[in-house]
Enzyme design. Sequence first.
Site, PDB file in Angstrom:
ATOM      1  N   ARG A  44       0.837  -1.190   0.000  1.00 23.94           N
ATOM      2  CA  ARG A  44       0.000   0.000   0.000  1.00 23.94           C
ATOM      3  C   ARG A  44       0.875   1.244   0.000  1.00 23.94           C
ATOM      4  O   ARG A  44       1.695   1.453   0.886  1.00 23.94           O
ATOM      5  CB  ARG A  44      -0.915   0.008   1.229  1.00 23.94           C
ATOM      6  N   SER A  58      -9.347   8.215  17.133  1.00 22.29           N
ATOM      7  CA  SER A  58      -9.796   7.033  17.859  1.00 22.29           C
ATOM      8  C   SER A  58      -8.707   6.510  18.780  1.00 22.29           C
ATOM      9  O   SER A  58      -8.970   6.117  19.920  1.00 22.29           O
ATOM     10  CB  SER A  58     -10.228   5.947  16.869  1.00 22.29           C
ATOM     11  N   GLN A  66      -5.543  -3.091  18.303  1.00 19.83           N
ATOM     12  CA  GLN A  66      -4.981  -4.280  17.666  1.00 19.83           C
ATOM     13  C   GLN A  66      -3.476  -4.079  17.489  1.00 19.83           C
ATOM     14  O   GLN A  66      -3.050  -3.114  16.846  1.00 19.83           O
ATOM     15  CB  GLN A  66      -5.629  -4.557  16.324  1.00 19.83           C
ATOM     16  N   GLU A  83       0.814  -0.971   9.173  1.00 21.26           N
ATOM     17  CA  GLU A  83       1.452   0.338   8.978  1.00 21.26           C
ATOM     18  C   GLU A  83       0.463   1.487   9.146  1.00 21.26           C
ATOM     19  O   GLU A  83       0.827   2.560   9.610  1.00 21.26           O
ATOM     20  CB  GLU A  83       2.117   0.425   7.599  1.00 21.26           C
ATOM     21  N   ARG A  84      -0.787   1.272   8.788  1.00 25.24           N
ATOM     22  CA  ARG A  84      -1.783   2.335   8.951  1.00 25.24           C
ATOM     23  C   ARG A  84      -1.943   2.689  10.426  1.00 25.24           C
ATOM     24  O   ARG A  84      -2.014   3.864  10.796  1.00 25.24           O
ATOM     25  CB  ARG A  84      -3.118   1.874   8.349  1.00 25.24           C
ATOM     26  N   ASN A 117      -3.678  -6.405   3.770  1.00 29.30           N
ATOM     27  CA  ASN A 117      -4.339  -5.307   3.062  1.00 29.30           C
ATOM     28  C   ASN A 117      -5.530  -5.799   2.244  1.00 29.30           C
ATOM     29  O   ASN A 117      -6.549  -5.113   2.135  1.00 29.30           O
ATOM     30  CB  ASN A 117      -3.340  -4.590   2.148  1.00 29.30           C
ATOM     31  N   ALA A 121      -9.382  -4.683   2.572  1.00 27.92           N
ATOM     32  CA  ALA A 121      -9.757  -3.888   1.390  1.00 27.92           C
ATOM     33  C   ALA A 121      -9.082  -2.531   1.426  1.00 27.92           C
ATOM     34  O   ALA A 121      -9.687  -1.512   1.096  1.00 27.92           O
ATOM     35  CB  ALA A 121     -11.277  -3.744   1.302  1.00 27.92           C
TER      36      ALA A 121
END
Length: 267
Positions: A44, A58, A66, A83-84, A117, A121
């Site tokens: 990504r 959040s 997680q 990574e996000r 990923n 989605a």
Amino acid sequence: MVKKSGLGKGLESLMGEADAEIGAMNPDSSVPLARIRPNKGQPRKNFDASELAELADSIKQNGVLQPLLVRKSNADYEIVAGERRYQAAKAAGLQEVPVIVRDVSDDEIFKLALIENLQRADLNPIEEAQGYKKLIRDDDLTQEQLAGLVSKSRSAITNKLRLLDLPAEVQDLMSDGRLTAGHARAILAVPSDEGRIKLAEKVVAENLSVRQTESLAPLFSGSGEPTKREPLPQSFKRAARQLRMALDTNVRSRRCAGRTREIELRR
């Protein structure tokens, strides 16, 4: 010969093991963000800024729920999946994040990142296609074998890889979310790169639907010059006129299949 890989058992079993490890991890285990670095082979490439901001908010409220999946890299850690969450945790001002450490080889790390990923989605169609291409090349996989690995149909893999036949300009529009995969399939019906680029630009400029794009595709498939039709011989015209008078019915001459000509009677 296809290389044997520990990931050949498919997406569900592979990620099931990772999820089990995450669930069993001590929630107090954490690593300073300064000791974590992104995976250079992360499939990504684009992270939506607004989505990252929402996740950061959040995380400020609830923390990282997680853990990140990481592997040891000398004295530090390299992200395998998550990574996000890592980017959002940095934006939220966290100093450390929960992790699980897994012994992952260089060959496996890209596959795990790609599969995570895919499950979420998170990839745009071009990132997904590039990931498939890399797996096929690096692991000497057939499309059928790749389909089994990522739990997709072979036709889905084939259609996704076809997106890489598009010009770079069109791929960029897809990566930016300005063209959908449906638009891309319609654009692929145009044989030339020049025609594909022009059609893609028109779709974006006029916000056209997929169906409208499909209808326009034939107009961008030719050279732009009108086709010159060879005139019918005068003998055919004379014959048609004589038959019309003799039979007292409508008669016309026309061309069929390029060179073949025929006389058609219409009552």
